[in-house]
Design a protein around this motif. Structure first.
Motif, short mmCIF file in Angstrom:
data_model
loop_
_atom_site.label_atom_id
_atom_site.label_comp_id
_atom_site.label_asym_id
_atom_site.label_seq_id
_atom_site.Cartn_x
_atom_site.Cartn_y
_atom_site.Cartn_z
N THR A 1 0.80 -1.23 0.00
CA THR A 1 0.00 0.00 0.00
C THR A 1 0.83 1.29 0.00
O THR A 1 0.35 2.32 -0.45
N ASP A 2 2.06 1.24 0.50
CA ASP A 2 2.90 2.45 0.49
C ASP A 2 3.39 2.76 -0.93
O ASP A 2 3.65 1.84 -1.69
N PRO A 3 3.54 4.04 -1.26
CA PRO A 3 4.10 4.36 -2.58
C PRO A 3 5.56 3.92 -2.66
O PRO A 3 6.25 3.86 -1.63
N PRO A 4 6.04 3.58 -3.87
CA PRO A 4 7.44 3.16 -3.98
C PRO A 4 8.40 4.33 -3.70
O PRO A 4 8.03 5.49 -3.87
N ILE A 5 9.61 3.97 -3.25
CA ILE A 5 10.67 4.97 -3.06
C ILE A 5 11.59 4.84 -4.27
O ILE A 5 12.10 3.75 -4.54
N ALA A 6 11.77 5.94 -5.01
CA ALA A 6 12.47 5.85 -6.30
C ALA A 6 13.95 5.51 -6.17
O ALA A 6 14.45 4.62 -6.84
N ASP A 7 14.66 6.19 -5.31
CA ASP A 7 16.10 5.97 -5.16
C ASP A 7 16.35 5.76 -3.67
O ASP A 7 16.77 6.67 -2.97
N GLY A 8 16.07 4.55 -3.21
CA GLY A 8 16.02 4.31 -1.77
C GLY A 8 17.20 3.54 -1.21
O GLY A 8 17.95 2.89 -1.93
N THR A 9 17.30 3.63 0.11
CA THR A 9 18.33 2.91 0.85
C THR A 9 17.66 2.07 1.94
O THR A 9 16.71 2.52 2.58
N ILE A 10 18.18 0.85 2.13
CA ILE A 10 17.74 0.00 3.24
C ILE A 10 18.98 -0.38 4.05
O ILE A 10 19.96 -0.85 3.48
N LEU A 11 18.93 -0.13 5.36
CA LEU A 11 20.03 -0.54 6.23
C LEU A 11 19.63 -1.77 7.04
O LEU A 11 18.49 -1.86 7.53
N VAL A 12 20.58 -2.70 7.18
CA VAL A 12 20.33 -3.96 7.87
C VAL A 12 21.41 -4.18 8.92
O VAL A 12 22.60 -3.98 8.64
N ASN A 13 20.98 -4.53 10.12
CA ASN A 13 21.94 -4.88 11.16
C ASN A 13 21.44 -6.07 11.96
O ASN A 13 20.27 -6.09 12.37
N ALA A 14 22.32 -7.02 12.17
CA ALA A 14 22.00 -8.21 12.98
C ALA A 14 20.68 -8.86 12.56
O ALA A 14 19.88 -9.26 13.40
N GLY A 15 20.47 -8.94 11.25
CA GLY A 15 19.32 -9.67 10.74
C GLY A 15 18.02 -8.88 10.64
O GLY A 15 17.03 -9.40 10.14
N SER A 16 18.04 -7.62 11.13
CA SER A 16 16.81 -6.82 11.07
C SER A 16 17.03 -5.56 10.24
O SER A 16 18.16 -5.09 10.08
N ILE A 17 15.92 -4.99 9.77
CA ILE A 17 15.97 -3.72 9.04
C ILE A 17 16.06 -2.60 10.08
O ILE A 17 15.25 -2.54 11.00
N THR A 18 17.07 -1.74 9.93
CA THR A 18 17.23 -0.65 10.91
C THR A 18 16.78 0.69 10.33
O THR A 18 16.49 1.61 11.09
N ASP A 19 16.71 0.78 9.00
CA ASP A 19 16.22 2.02 8.40
C ASP A 19 15.86 1.79 6.95
O ASP A 19 16.45 0.93 6.29
N VAL A 20 14.89 2.56 6.46
CA VAL A 20 14.53 2.53 5.05
C VAL A 20 13.99 3.91 4.68
O VAL A 20 13.28 4.53 5.46
N GLY A 21 14.37 4.39 3.49
CA GLY A 21 13.88 5.70 3.06
C GLY A 21 14.64 6.17 1.83
O GLY A 21 15.48 5.43 1.28
N PRO A 22 14.36 7.40 1.39
CA PRO A 22 15.09 7.95 0.24
C PRO A 22 16.59 8.03 0.55
O PRO A 22 16.97 8.33 1.69
N GLY A 23 17.41 7.73 -0.46
CA GLY A 23 18.86 7.72 -0.28
C GLY A 23 19.41 9.03 0.25
O GLY A 23 20.41 9.04 0.97
#
Ligand SMILES: [Zn+2]
Length: 414
Positions: A38-60
């Motif tokens: 349901t969320d709109p896509p993020i065009a140029d995005g970054t996802i950060l991962v630490n110890a198996g979990s997502i720690t952040d997501v958003g525009p680069g």
């Protein structure tokens, strides 16, 4: 200088190798991200991962990649949450007698069937519970590379209702059939299987035998469902035809394991009935094509079966019914998911609806909404990197570039 080195050695001795992990393990950058259906896509995005979990997501532009993180450049690629396949079988000959098989042998089989198609979680809805437990234990230990496996173990057939298409297979592999004769026996088996680790129960509400479809007696089906629900476990039903669908609805089953081309068209009123019974539907449309080809029916008849299954999915999807992606892999060996996506789209499902059937719907339905189904802070880092955008080509859901489960690459980029 010397004393600083001594301090470092001491710190490493005390905290082990965990010191550098203040930084993120993994960063996916320059990706087109679909965080949820349901969320709109993020065009140029970054996802950060630490110890198996997502720690952040958003525009680069808003997220800083910590030094020391392993960076995956996803320029031109699309990232979604890890997929669920809610109808599989850990029954491929290459997965049976797992205790005698090497971890690398099983890893490569699981990759071919599941992970290379983006599945980070699968629900096995009929197998040999001991064998499936062996495999998933080794996955959780890290010896085998594979998806999270949920399982129902052995299914429940009515007496005389071992399906014609599994009889020979069970005999060849020396697997006893799991028919139930009485309510007390069925209740006992539900309790035992759940105690042995089953995450759900599967009944053959209608079983295809040499003498036609044999429905499960409604009292027996009800007793099984009540006992499973008492333990908080979902019940899947194989319906086959209209009578099997009735048994599933009236006994309180949670998930239909297939559409049922033998049942004829589903009216809007019937779809509403299914919906008010809180039923989820797994379409398995490809299955009917594979089966028709196996029995060598005419092209016209083949198309008729598929059209019927597509009509049923359309009726339920249009009514706002819950759809779970599933292909019956392990029973069929057409592992490629492209055809299923094409047929789901023919049933009028949008890219967002299909994404929901792959992610949010099963995660919510099976009690994983806090960990799985979306790309968001705190969720398991289960991610699929796609080579194309399913918004413009629905089969891009099958063009898998790389798969990450709990922060580890389980299907490397090719
Ligand atoms: Zn199946």
């Amino acid at each position: 200088m010397r004393s600083r080195n001594v301090l470092l050695v001491l710190l490493v001795a005390i905290f082990g190798l965990s010191i550098p992990s203040f930084a993120s393990d993994l960063a996916l950058i320059h990706a087109k991200i679909y965080p949820s259906p349901t969320d709109p896509p993020i065009a140029d995005g970054t996802i950060l991962v630490n110890a198996g979990s997502i720690t952040d997501v958003g525009p680069g532009t808003t997220i800083k990649v910590p030094p020391g993180a392993t960076v995956l450049d996803c320029h031109g690629l699309v990232v979604t949450a890890g997929f669920w396949n809610s109808h599989v079988h850990i029954l491929a000959p290459e997965l049976l007698h797992a205790e005698k098989r090497s971890s690398s042998e099983i890893s490569s089989q699981l990759e071919g069937m599941f992970t290379r198609w983006g599945f980070t979680t699968v629900f096995d809805i009929a197998s040999v519970l001991d064998n499936t437990n062996n495999i998933r234990r080794r996955i959780e230990k890290g010896d085998i590379r594979g998806p999270r496996i949920l399982t129902v173990g052995e299914p429940f057939y009515p007496k005389g209702g071992t399906p014609i298409y599994v009889k020979g297979f069970l005999e060849e592999n020396h697997i006893p059939s799991a028919e139930v004769e009485s309510i007390p026996q069925a209740i006992q088996r539900v309790r035992q299987q759940i105690k042995d680790g089953a995450d759900g129960i599967k009944i053959f509400a209608g079983a295809i035998t040499a003498n036609g479809v044999l429905p499960m007696p409604i009292d027996l089906a009800k007793a099984i469902v009540i006992e499973a629900h008492r333990a908080g476990k979902p019940v899947f039903a194989h319906p086959s035809n209209a009578e099997g669908l009735e048994v599933a609805i009236q006994s309180g089953v949670d998930v239909l394991a297939h559409t049922a081309p033998m049942s004829g068209d589903w009216s809007p009123a019937f779809a509403e009935r299914l919906k008010s019974a809180h039923m989820a539907l797994i379409p398995t449309l490809t299955l009917f094509d594979v089966e028709a080809k196996k029995t060598k029916v005419s092209q016209e008849e083949n198309e008729m079966w598929i059209k019927q299954a597509v009509q049923e999915l359309k009726a339920y999807s249009d009514a706002g019914g819950e759809i779970l992606f599933g292909t019956d892999i392990g029973y069929i060996d057409q592992y490629d998911t492209a055809e299923e996506f094409t047929l789901m789209s023919r049933a009028g499902m949008s890219m967002q609806h299909i994404l929901a059937s792959l992610t949010e719907n099963p995660a919510n339905r099976f009690g994983f909404s806090q960990r799985s189904g979306r790309i968001a802070k705190g969720m398991d880092a289960d991610l699929v990197v796609l080579d194309g955008d399913p918004a413009t080509d629905i089969t891009a859901f099958s063009k898998v570039h790389q798969v990450i489960r709990q922060g580890k690459v389980i299907y490397p980029a090719h």
